[in-house]
Design an enzyme around this catalytic site. Structure first.
Site, PDB file in Angstrom:
ATOM      1  N   LYS A 155       0.833  -1.262  -0.010  1.00 16.83           N
ATOM      2  CA  LYS A 155      -0.123   0.093   0.018  1.00 16.83           C
ATOM      3  C   LYS A 155       0.725   1.078  -0.128  1.00 16.83           C
ATOM      4  O   LYS A 155       2.029   1.173   0.278  1.00 16.83           O
ATOM      5  CB  LYS A 155      -0.920   0.041   1.236  1.00 16.83           C
ATOM      6  CG  LYS A 155      -0.286  -0.046   2.680  1.00 16.83           C
ATOM      7  CD  LYS A 155      -1.160   0.221   3.837  1.00 16.83           C
ATOM      8  CE  LYS A 155      -0.693   0.007   5.218  1.00 16.83           C
ATOM      9  NZ  LYS A 155      -1.237   0.053   6.198  1.00 16.83           N
TER      10      LYS A 155
ATOM     11  N   ARG B 230      -9.483   0.034  15.795  1.00 17.73           N
ATOM     12  CA  ARG B 230      -9.284   0.966  14.459  1.00 17.73           C
ATOM     13  C   ARG B 230     -10.597   0.549  13.542  1.00 17.73           C
ATOM     14  O   ARG B 230     -11.323   1.070  13.150  1.00 17.73           O
ATOM     15  CB  ARG B 230      -7.863   0.717  13.826  1.00 17.73           C
ATOM     16  CG  ARG B 230      -7.872   1.723  12.872  1.00 17.73           C
ATOM     17  CD  ARG B 230      -6.223   1.570  12.535  1.00 17.73           C
ATOM     18  NE  ARG B 230      -5.816   0.601  11.958  1.00 17.73           N
ATOM     19  CZ  ARG B 230      -4.641   0.156  11.671  1.00 17.73           C
ATOM     20  NH1 ARG B 230      -3.764   1.280  11.470  1.00 17.73           N
ATOM     21  NH2 ARG B 230      -4.325  -1.048  10.806  1.00 17.73           N
TER      22      ARG B 230
ATOM     23  N   TYR C 241      12.454  31.775   5.365  1.00  8.69           N
ATOM     24  CA  TYR C 241      11.277  32.396   5.785  1.00  8.69           C
ATOM     25  C   TYR C 241      11.212  32.642   7.474  1.00  8.69           C
ATOM     26  O   TYR C 241      11.691  31.997   8.048  1.00  8.69           O
ATOM     27  CB  TYR C 241      10.171  31.709   5.151  1.00  8.69           C
ATOM     28  CG  TYR C 241       9.786  31.597   3.737  1.00  8.69           C
ATOM     29  CD1 TYR C 241       9.632  32.809   2.906  1.00  8.69           C
ATOM     30  CD2 TYR C 241       9.868  30.244   3.219  1.00  8.69           C
ATOM     31  CE1 TYR C 241       9.528  32.650   1.699  1.00  8.69           C
ATOM     32  CE2 TYR C 241       9.517  30.270   1.758  1.00  8.69           C
ATOM     33  CZ  TYR C 241       9.305  31.505   1.008  1.00  8.69           C
ATOM     34  OH  TYR C 241       9.043  31.437  -0.139  1.00  8.69           O
TER      35      TYR C 241
ATOM     36  N   MET D 148       8.946  25.208   0.498  1.00  4.54           N
ATOM     37  CA  MET D 148       8.176  24.309  -0.509  1.00  4.54           C
ATOM     38  C   MET D 148       8.975  23.642  -1.293  1.00  4.54           C
ATOM     39  O   MET D 148       8.912  22.418  -1.408  1.00  4.54           O
ATOM     40  CB  MET D 148       7.222  25.375  -1.190  1.00  4.54           C
ATOM     41  CG  MET D 148       6.315  24.100  -1.982  1.00  4.54           C
ATOM     42  SD  MET D 148       5.307  25.020  -3.254  1.00  4.54           S
ATOM     43  CE  MET D 148       4.052  25.607  -2.056  1.00  4.54           C
TER      44      MET D 148
END
Length: 369
Positions: free
Chosen positions: A38, A136, A264, A313
């Site tokens: 997965k 779950r 930043y 980013m």
């Protein structure tokens, strides 16, 4: 001379084979092996990994969602594929592509039975999941009668396995809880067999379960993270090989003066003369902001360089003041050293998260095919 030229995830199929054979060595010869592929094979390359595992002789695959199973079928994968968390909206496609659902609640069982009847299915293979403590997904122990009543005399579906999931198989402090889960699962499966009149095969162990509770391997085990090189234990990690290595390069080097800031929000301010290197990867590539401000580190020319300032980013900046390096040099983000577990731990997370976070825009290169 740099050998990659850009941010690249190297996927080593020799390492994958090594890990598979190591895990198989912990099992009885007749125990089936399910490979969990997965999340794009834990962030690597789902189709390539599945094809390799098929050649190695695994018995089953598991994915989380139907669309992942469809991707494998379209790539030519023939082995049975268990869908661990199917959604009702995808049931028709699930049957169309011969995928096998985990039925985990009365609602899901009822809905899938209706779709199977509508599509004229006979003895369609399904897996029934029981909740033994993870809380779950899964039927409760007292749902055994409900399941038997709904499926015992129905021709549409055939339960081929029952399974559960250990909640803390890697934690030796929770051994008592794990053993209780195992005993509960044994009781449930025995009761269900009696009420069905036949015995589906059983599976409960994940990677850490294979290592710590081999006596509970039943007829099949499931391994995900172990195949990719991580065993949730330092001793086991030493016997496994990381499949994925994330590398990048130095784009630019800057000389920073005292009191200058980097990145930043001026999150890093230099206290003396420093040298920084800017690397072409950032949170859009899977390196989250939580690795910034000297938490994460990478390896350049054999030495560690801390991430400074906020992760951008598309870029991170690292401190290379004491490292002899130049623009274009190769950088190891994670792999053998540091491992994905080491890199993740620096920001108080786990290898699963960093591995599965690597963006599709990062180039994948298969080595040792």
């Amino acid at each position: 001379m740099n050998s990659i030229g850009e941010t690249t995830l190297l996927i080593d199929l020799n390492a994958l084979e090594h890990n598979y054979r190591f895990l198989k060595s912990k099992l009885a010869q007749e125990t089936k092996f399910l490979a969990v592929v997965k999340a794009f094979a834990y962030g690597s390359d789902m189709v390539t990994v599945a094809k390799k595992m098929e050649t190695l002789g695994v018995d089953y695959f598991a994915v989380a969602y139907v669309k992942e199973g469809i991707l494998l079928r379209n790539a030519g994968i023939k082995l049975p594929i268990l869908v661990l968390h199917p959604q009702h909206i995808n049931f028709h496609e699930l049957i169309e592509y011969s995928l096998e659902p985990s039925l985990y609640s009365p609602k899901i069982l009822k809905l899938f039975l209706e779709v199977a009847k509508d599509k004229g299915q006979t003895a369609y293979p399904v897996h029934v999941k029981f909740n033994t403590g993870l809380n779950r997904l899964g039927f409760w122990e007292n749902d055994v009668d409900y399941i038997a009543e709904h499926l015992r005399d129905r021709k549409e579906l055939k339960i081929i396995s029952v399974f559960s999931h250990l909640a803390a198989s890697e934690d030796t402090n929770e051994k008592s809880f794990s053993l209780t889960q195992i005993e509960t699962f044994k009781k449930i499966s025995k009761e269900l067999n009696q009420k069905l009149g036949y015995a589906p095969f059983r599976h409960m162990l994940n990677t850490s379960g294979i290592i710590n509770y081999p006596e509970a391997q039943f007829e099949m085990v499931r391994s995900g993270i172990g195949l990719y090189g991580y065993g949730n234990d330092k001793a086991i990690d030493g016997q496994l090989k990381p499949v994925a290595t994330l590398k990048t390069i130095i784009s630019q080097i800057h000389k920073i003066e005292p009191n200058e800031s980097v990145g930043y929000n001026r999150a890093f301010k230099s206290d003396h003369y420093r040298t920084t290197a800017t690397l072409p990867l950032g949170h859009a590539d899977g390196i989250g902001r939580h690795y910034g401000n000297q938490k994460g580190h990478v390896r350049i020319n054999g030495k560690y360089a801390s991430v400074i300032g906020n992760v951008c980013m598309d870029m991170i900046m690292v401190d290379v003041t004491d490292i002899d390096c130049k623009e274009g040099d190769e950088v190891v983000v994670f792999g053998q050293n540091p491992s994905a577990e080491d890199f993740a731990a620096s920001a108080n997370t786990i290898s699963y998260e960093i591995l599965t976070a690597i963006s599709p825009r990062v180039k994948r290169v298969i080595i040792n095919p």
